[in-house]
Design an enzyme around this catalytic site. Sequence first.
Site, PDB file in Angstrom:
ATOM      1  N   VAL A 162       0.833  -1.204   0.000  1.00 54.76           N
ATOM      2  CA  VAL A 162       0.000   0.000   0.000  1.00 54.76           C
ATOM      3  C   VAL A 162       0.866   1.252   0.000  1.00 54.76           C
ATOM      4  O   VAL A 162       0.688   2.161  -0.820  1.00 54.76           O
ATOM      5  CB  VAL A 162      -0.955   0.010   1.209  1.00 54.76           C
ATOM      6  CG1 VAL A 162      -1.589   1.383   1.378  1.00 54.76           C
ATOM      7  CG2 VAL A 162      -2.036  -1.053   1.050  1.00 54.76           C
ATOM      8  N   VAL A 165       2.711   1.701  -3.394  1.00 59.98           N
ATOM      9  CA  VAL A 165       1.862   2.164  -4.486  1.00 59.98           C
ATOM     10  C   VAL A 165       1.469   3.622  -4.268  1.00 59.98           C
ATOM     11  O   VAL A 165       1.448   4.425  -5.203  1.00 59.98           O
ATOM     12  CB  VAL A 165       0.615   1.271  -4.621  1.00 59.98           C
ATOM     13  CG1 VAL A 165      -0.415   1.909  -5.543  1.00 59.98           C
ATOM     14  CG2 VAL A 165       1.004  -0.112  -5.160  1.00 59.98           C
ATOM     15  N   GLU A 166       1.185   3.986  -3.024  1.00 61.00           N
ATOM     16  CA  GLU A 166       0.699   5.331  -2.742  1.00 61.00           C
ATOM     17  C   GLU A 166       1.767   6.401  -2.931  1.00 61.00           C
ATOM     18  O   GLU A 166       1.510   7.426  -3.577  1.00 61.00           O
ATOM     19  CB  GLU A 166       0.142   5.401  -1.313  1.00 61.00           C
ATOM     20  CG  GLU A 166      -1.134   4.603  -1.095  1.00 61.00           C
ATOM     21  CD  GLU A 166      -2.328   5.190  -1.827  1.00 61.00           C
ATOM     22  OE1 GLU A 166      -2.263   6.356  -2.269  1.00 61.00           O
ATOM     23  OE2 GLU A 166      -3.339   4.472  -1.964  1.00 61.00           O
ATOM     24  N   THR A 167       2.958   6.206  -2.356  1.00 66.97           N
ATOM     25  CA  THR A 167       3.940   7.298  -2.330  1.00 66.97           C
ATOM     26  C   THR A 167       5.376   6.864  -2.601  1.00 66.97           C
ATOM     27  O   THR A 167       6.303   7.641  -2.363  1.00 66.97           O
ATOM     28  CB  THR A 167       3.916   7.999  -0.959  1.00 66.97           C
ATOM     29  OG1 THR A 167       4.256   7.047   0.066  1.00 66.97           O
ATOM     30  CG2 THR A 167       2.558   8.625  -0.667  1.00 66.97           C
ATOM     31  N   TYR A 364      -5.867  -1.448  -8.678  1.00 66.93           N
ATOM     32  CA  TYR A 364      -5.091  -0.960  -7.538  1.00 66.93           C
ATOM     33  C   TYR A 364      -4.810  -2.108  -6.564  1.00 66.93           C
ATOM     34  O   TYR A 364      -3.673  -2.293  -6.116  1.00 66.93           O
ATOM     35  CB  TYR A 364      -5.862   0.158  -6.833  1.00 66.93           C
ATOM     36  CG  TYR A 364      -5.242   0.609  -5.530  1.00 66.93           C
ATOM     37  CD1 TYR A 364      -4.306   1.631  -5.508  1.00 66.93           C
ATOM     38  CD2 TYR A 364      -5.608  -0.001  -4.322  1.00 66.93           C
ATOM     39  CE1 TYR A 364      -3.735   2.034  -4.303  1.00 66.93           C
ATOM     40  CE2 TYR A 364      -5.034   0.401  -3.125  1.00 66.93           C
ATOM     41  CZ  TYR A 364      -4.108   1.422  -3.123  1.00 66.93           C
ATOM     42  OH  TYR A 364      -3.537   1.821  -1.938  1.00 66.93           O
TER      43      TYR A 364
END
Length: 399
Positions: A162, A165-167, A364
Site C-alpha cells: 500500500v 503504491v501510494e507514495t 489498484y
Amino acid sequence: MQHNVPHAFPQTAPHTFSLRLGAALLLIAISALPIRAEATNHSKSKRAVKTAASAPVSPPLPGPSYAQRQDAMQAADEMAAARDLDPVWVRQALARANYIPAIAKAVTPPAVGVAKNWALYRSRFVEPRRIRAGVAFWLANQSTLLRAQAETGVPAEIIAGVIGVETIYGQQLGTFRVLDALVTLAFDFPASHPRAADRSLYFKGELAQFLSMMQRASTDPTAWLGSYAGAMGLPQFMPSSWHKYAVDFDGDGKIDLFTSPADAIGSVAHYLKAFGWQPGLPTHYPVSFDATRLDLPALLAPDILPTFSVASFQGKGAILEGAALLHPSKLALVGLQNGDAPPSYVAGTENFYVITRYNWSSYYALAVIELGQAVRQAVGQTTAADSASQSGTESPTRP
C-alpha cells in the site's frame, strides 16, 4: 473514536522530514544507485542539461480565490455551525483557497473508448525503482512491519504494498496544498463526471473534517501538502480516514503520517483491519474456465463483491484448484482488461475486497498485492545474500 486532535499532528511543518524518515530515505537512496546511473546516462548531452536547468519549472497556475464565492462562504458558515468551529476562522480559511485547474483536469474521466490495461497499469507499480525503495523501507522498518502484522493480522507485504503504491515509500507525498485540492473539488468538481454531485458532496465532507482538524490543532490549513485529491502523508489518508483510522504506532504521543513510518505502517494496518481483514485468508486464487458451461455475465455481475460459494462459482463454469477448493466463504470473479489483449481473471476473496476499500479499484488492489510480494521476495534475497557474504560463502541469489 474521537482523537485528541492537538496531539495528532507533527510539531514541525508536514513537508519537513524527521531523522527517522531521513535514515529510511538514505537507505532508499543507496539502494537506488542504478536509477542514478541511468539518469547519468541520459545526461550525456551537456547542452540539453543546461537548457533543462535554465528553464524554470513553475507549479500549475492557480485560478481565482474563493474569497468572493458566496456559495463557499455560505458553506463555511454551515461547516462551522455543524462542527462547532469559529465561523470567522473557517471563512478566512476558505478565502485563502484557490481554484486549481490542474486538479479539476486530474479528476475528469478519460475519453469514452479508452480501454483499461492491467499489464500497463502493473508496470507502473511493480517495477525496479519501487521494489528497491520497498526493500530499503522494509529493512529500515522491519520490526514495526512485523509488529503491525502480529497485532492486526494484516501481512507486512500488504502494508508495504500500500505505502509503495501510494507514495513510493515517502518519495512522492504530493505537491498540492490540501486546502486548495479539497475546496476545488468541493465547489468546482467537473460537471462532466457522471457522479459529480455525489463527489462534490463527498469532498465537502472531507473539507469540513480537514478544517476541523486544523482549527482544533491550531494549525495553518495552507501549510499541508498532499495529492490532487487532498490525500496526505505516506499512506495518503484523506482527512476522514486520518480522523478515524490513523494511530500513534511509535508511541510518541502524536499521530504523524508525514514523517513517522511507524505511524504510517500502523495506520494502514488499522485501516485494513477495520474494514474486515481476515488473518490467514489469501487475497485471491488463480481461475480458469470451462467454456462449455461458462456463464461469464453472471460471474461478473456482482463486480468485485464476494458473492459466490465455491460450489456456485464452479457451477457457473469457473475452475478452481488446490487451496481454492477449500475456501471457506465467498468469492468474486475479478476481471482486469488488457487493452486489445484478452482480459486477466482472478478469484477474489474477502481480503481482496478489503484492499479495494482503500482505493475502489481491482487494478489498484492487485498492484498492491504484487508489489508487496515482489518487495518481500527481494528482501529475502537480500537477506540471504548478506548472510552468505558474512559467512564467506557464495550466495546462490547473486550471479
